[in-house]
Design an enzyme around this catalytic site. Structure first.
Site, mmCIF file in Angstrom:
data_model
loop_
_atom_site.group_PDB
_atom_site.id
_atom_site.type_symbol
_atom_site.label_atom_id
_atom_site.label_comp_id
_atom_site.label_asym_id
_atom_site.label_seq_id
_atom_site.Cartn_x
_atom_site.Cartn_y
_atom_site.Cartn_z
ATOM 1 N N ASP A 1 35.378 -52.260 -5.130
ATOM 2 C CA ASP A 1 35.573 -51.617 -6.441
ATOM 3 C C ASP A 1 37.047 -51.384 -6.723
ATOM 4 O OD1 ASP A 1 35.468 -49.682 -4.313
ATOM 5 O OD2 ASP A 1 35.340 -48.091 -5.814
ATOM 6 N N GLU B 1 34.398 -47.048 -3.084
ATOM 7 C CA GLU B 1 35.411 -46.344 -2.286
ATOM 8 C C GLU B 1 36.230 -45.413 -3.157
ATOM 9 O OE1 GLU B 1 39.403 -45.791 -0.337
ATOM 10 O OE2 GLU B 1 38.886 -46.592 -2.307
#
Length: 369
Positions: free
Chosen positions: A77, A138
């Site tokens: 991400d 994350e």
């Protein structure tokens, strides 16, 4: 040995794929295909289901029976804005066109890992068992790492490619963290007719804030209120206000003491004004600290020496998936990979740093084999 053109092309392909937290589906599919082409066993866990995400952690395994196990990881991400990323190469640097982030945080780390394994395979280099983990979410709390079943794979060493700074730097100290909301509940009243009948939640919060320790508290500890939200109308005494608070410290004890102090201040001031107080601040990831004689550092230092890259260690005020894995009892070292000005539209990475990071990963795997 490193195919620079292939490395750069793979990174740019991933950078162009929009992958905000919990919407990593397209880049996950791209990575799965890459790992399968190399010859890894590839699976996807169900980490995203818990958070209503559209993808799980992508896990690839290159077997080496009887050898040590090494986990290599980077997250899929990226922060916003990450839609329609247009990477530009200029003077040996890859950057975005200035309208989005680049996504080097952390797709450069994924590109490094994929290229390193390609080199290992193409050159028949002896290697340990390699466990690749491309994690989700994350950026919003290390969620993918928290849901990843690291115990199932039990790596001897883990290397997380997810830090700014020149290749050769290892992150040996990270902070303990806490964040959440602090809500003051007052009492509404007409601000023009009967303000004395109300309790202004913002006034209560303001009195408390003047007693808080905020900003850089000491060399190990920081504290911040980043957002304040409240109120219904300009002619109503503010009935509620919510403060978004976070604190970090390299010392777990200092963090605990700060959280208690902050709680007590808000609690006492609220009582003084007749208001209510709700503390929604919770502890997040745990910090870690490596001594210089840690075995995982000795491997990294030797790898740096082998490829002629300066070895260094440093601390950081941020967290990464390493925090989760270390807390679970598995040694994990975050490595700098050259990404610069991350989380901004000015983000960039030097191609030379990408090549050097990949060389280091290859050498690490050779050293541990």
């Amino acid at each position: 040995m490193i195919n620079k053109e292939r490395l750069v092309e793979n990174f740019i392909n991933m950078a162009k794929i929009s992958s905000p937290s919990l919407k990593e589906r397209e880049v996950a599919d791209y990575i799965k295909k890459q790992l399968e082409e190399i010859g890894l066993e590839v699976i996807e866990d169900n980490a995203g289901e818990k958070f209503n995400g559209n993808a799980g952690n992508v896990i690839g395994i290159l077997r080496a029976p009887g050898k040590k196990k090494v986990l290599l990881s980077a997250h899929m991400d990226t922060v916003l804005p990450c839609d329609k990323v247009n990477p530009i190469i200029e003077n040996g640097i890859i950057k975005s066109d200035g309208t989005t982030v680049l996504g080097g945080d952390d797709k450069a780390g994924i590109a490094n890992i994929i290229e390193a394994i390609r080199v290992i395979k193409e050159n028949n280099i002896e290697h340990p068992e390699i466990i690749v983990v491309c994690s989700i979410a994350e950026e919003i709390g290390l969620l993918g790492a928290k849901e990843f079943n690291i115990e199932k794979y039990s790596p001897d060493y883990s290397f997380i490619l997810d830090s700014s700074g020149k290749p050769g730097a290892g992150i040996v100290q990270t902070p303990f963290s806490a964040k959440g909301t602090i809500k003051i509940i007052g009492k509404p009243a007409h601000a023009g007719i009967a303000p004395e009948n109300g309790i202004n939640a913002l006034t209560v919060a303001a009195h408390a804030i003047t007693k808080l320790r905020l900003g850089r508290i000491d060399s190990e500890t920081t504290s911040n209120i980043g957002m304040v939200r409240g109120g219904e109308a300009v002619n109503i005494v503010m009935p509620e206000v919510t403060l978004h608070y976070e604190a970090r410290s390299f010392s777990g004890e200092k963090l605990d003491n700060l959280l208690k102090e902050t709680n007590d201040i808000f609690e006492n001031i609220s009582k003084e004004f007749g208001a209510q107080f709700e503390n929604g601040v919770t502890k997040g990831y745990s910090g870690y600290h490596f001594n210089e004689d840690e075995e995982i550092l000795s491997y990294f230092k030797k790898a740096c020496e082998n490829v002629g890259i300066e070895y260094s260690t440093k601390s950081t005020g941020g967290g990464s998936d390493s925090n989760v894995y270390n807390e679970k009892g598995f040694k994990a070292l975050t490595l700098a990979i050259g990404m610069t000005k991350v989380h901004t539209k000015e983000e960039y990475i030097e191609i030379e740093d990408m090549v050097n990071t990949t060389k280091l990963v290859v050498e690490l795997l050779k050293e541990i084999a």
